[in-house]
Design an enzyme around this catalytic site. Structure first.
Site, PDB file in Angstrom:
ATOM      1  CG  ASP A  67      -9.177   0.365   5.397  1.00 39.50           C
ATOM      2  OD1 ASP A  67      -9.131  -0.065   4.228  1.00 39.50           O
ATOM      3  OD2 ASP A  67      -8.306   0.141   6.256  1.00 39.50           O
ATOM      4  CE  LYS A  89      -3.869  -2.358   2.249  1.00 46.29           C
ATOM      5  NZ  LYS A  89      -4.639  -2.639   3.485  1.00 46.29           N
ATOM      6  CD  GLN A 145      -3.509  -4.365   6.571  1.00 42.04           C
ATOM      7  OE1 GLN A 145      -3.553  -3.296   5.961  1.00 42.04           O
ATOM      8  NE2 GLN A 145      -4.027  -5.463   6.077  1.00 42.04           N
TER       9      GLN A 145
HETATM   10  N1  GUN Z   1      -7.209  -6.646   6.382  1.00 41.70           N
HETATM   11  C1  GUN Z   1      -7.691  -7.347   5.334  1.00 41.70           C
HETATM   12  N2  GUN Z   1      -8.182  -6.513   4.400  1.00 41.70           N
HETATM   13  C2  GUN Z   1      -8.011  -5.265   4.869  1.00 41.70           C
HETATM   14  C3  GUN Z   1      -8.320  -3.984   4.337  1.00 41.70           C
HETATM   15  O1  GUN Z   1      -8.874  -3.807   3.254  1.00 41.70           O
HETATM   16  N3  GUN Z   1      -7.967  -2.940   5.139  1.00 41.70           N
HETATM   17  C4  GUN Z   1      -7.376  -3.109   6.344  1.00 41.70           C
HETATM   18  N4  GUN Z   1      -7.115  -2.021   7.053  1.00 41.70           N
HETATM   19  N5  GUN Z   1      -7.095  -4.277   6.859  1.00 41.70           N
HETATM   20  C5  GUN Z   1      -7.403  -5.352   6.121  1.00 41.70           C
END
Ligand code: GUN
Length: 294
Positions: free
Chosen positions: A121, A54, A98
């Site tokens: 998110d 990311k 995350q």
């Molecule tokens: N863990 C699995 N998918 C995601 C996501 O799209 N965002 C975040 N922050 N954590 C995740």
């Protein structure tokens, strides 16, 4: 192979190009660029990889990334303090924590502490609540579900009036993607571990979204010929011939399914790159709102 491949890697690259052009225009006009804070707690290898990808994607399109690598034993209060500090930082337009967080952390409280305006998110309870209601647009839509819809749209798949079957009901994918399909006037069925006659239910689908996290569970003979299949699963299976000793497969038995489906996403190279592209897009959208460009 009879199915057309939905190339998420290529579609995501196109979207990143569009985002970069907008970031450049924003910089020329305001002297500012979007900023994304990525908060990683602990040392899970998969989470480390996702956060690294990311941050790299941000840099590629000119979005500033702020990395926070925090110890697995951080307290709830200290983590909340990090979130509050980021809420107050004017150079940060998006905050990503995350998931999953360590067991001792109350993730609902952490996600609820993120400023609504920076919830790129889309996991804040209010954004999810709005997503679940008719005509109450959330500020942000969760990235993977938004990526699935974008793949369908950019592949020319009609959603309205179609039977869509979603496998999985997670807060991150299954539930929100079902809401998005509903808002686009699909007839939506959500399947889960207690669903009876699963193959038969899936056979009624024009659009299948597989998000259960079980390697190659969806079989070719579960599919209606010509169906569109979006495979969200990322599962590691042992493979002694691979350099790392494993390879990644989806929730769908791809090799067999591609002979029946009309369109299908591969794993890797399908939904994964789209999740990151949508995170960048949400961060850009947030900065555009901040600078009155939306
Ligand atoms: N863990 C699995 N998918 C995601 C996501 O799209 N965002 C975040 N922050 N954590 C995740």
């Amino acid at each position: 192979m009879s199915a057309k491949l939905i190339d998420g890697k290529a579609i995501a690259a196109t979207i990143r190009g569009e985002i970069k052009a907008e970031v450049d225009a924003m910089k020329a006009k305001t002297g500012k660029v979007p900023g994304l804070a990525a908060v990683l707690v602990g040392e899970r290898k998969d989470s480390q990889t996702y956060v690294r990808m990311k941050k790299r994607a941000c840099e590629e399109v000119g979005i500033t990334s702020f990395g926070y690598d925090l110890p697995a034993d951080i307290s709830q209060e200290d983590l909340l303090d990090v979130v509050r500090e980021l809420n107050n930082n004017p150079d940060v337009h998006g905050i990503l924590v995350q998931l999953p967080l360590p067991d001792h952390i109350d993730d609902e409280e952490i996600l609820g502490a993120i400023s609504l305006e920076k919830d790129v998110d889309g996991f804040h309870p209010l954004n999810i609540g709005r997503l679940s209601m008719k005509r109450r647009d959330p500020l942000f839509v969760p990235c993977t579900p938004r990526g699935c819809i974008e793949l369908l749209d950019r592949s020319g798949v009609t959603i309205e009036g179609k039977n869509a079957v979603v496998l999985g009901r997670s807060n991150i994918v299954g539930l929100p993607v079902a809401m998005l399909l509903l808002h686009r006037n699909a007839t939506v069925t959500i399947c889960h571990s207690r669903t009876q006659n699963l193959p038969e239910v899936v056979r009624g689908a024009d659009i299948v979204i597989a998000a259960v996290g079980r390697a190659q569970m969806v079989q070719a003979d579960w599919l209606k010929p010509g169906a569109t299949v979006i495979d969200v699963g990322v599962n590691a299976v042992d493979d002694p011939t691979a350099k790392k000793g494993y390879r990644l497969v989806g929730d769908v038995d791809f090799d067999a399914a591609k002979e029946v489906a009309g369109m299908i996403t591969p794993v890797p190279g399908g939904v994964g790159p789209m999740t990151i592209a949508m995170l960048l897009k949400n961060t850009l959208d947030s900065a555009k709102r901040t600078y009155g460009l939306a």
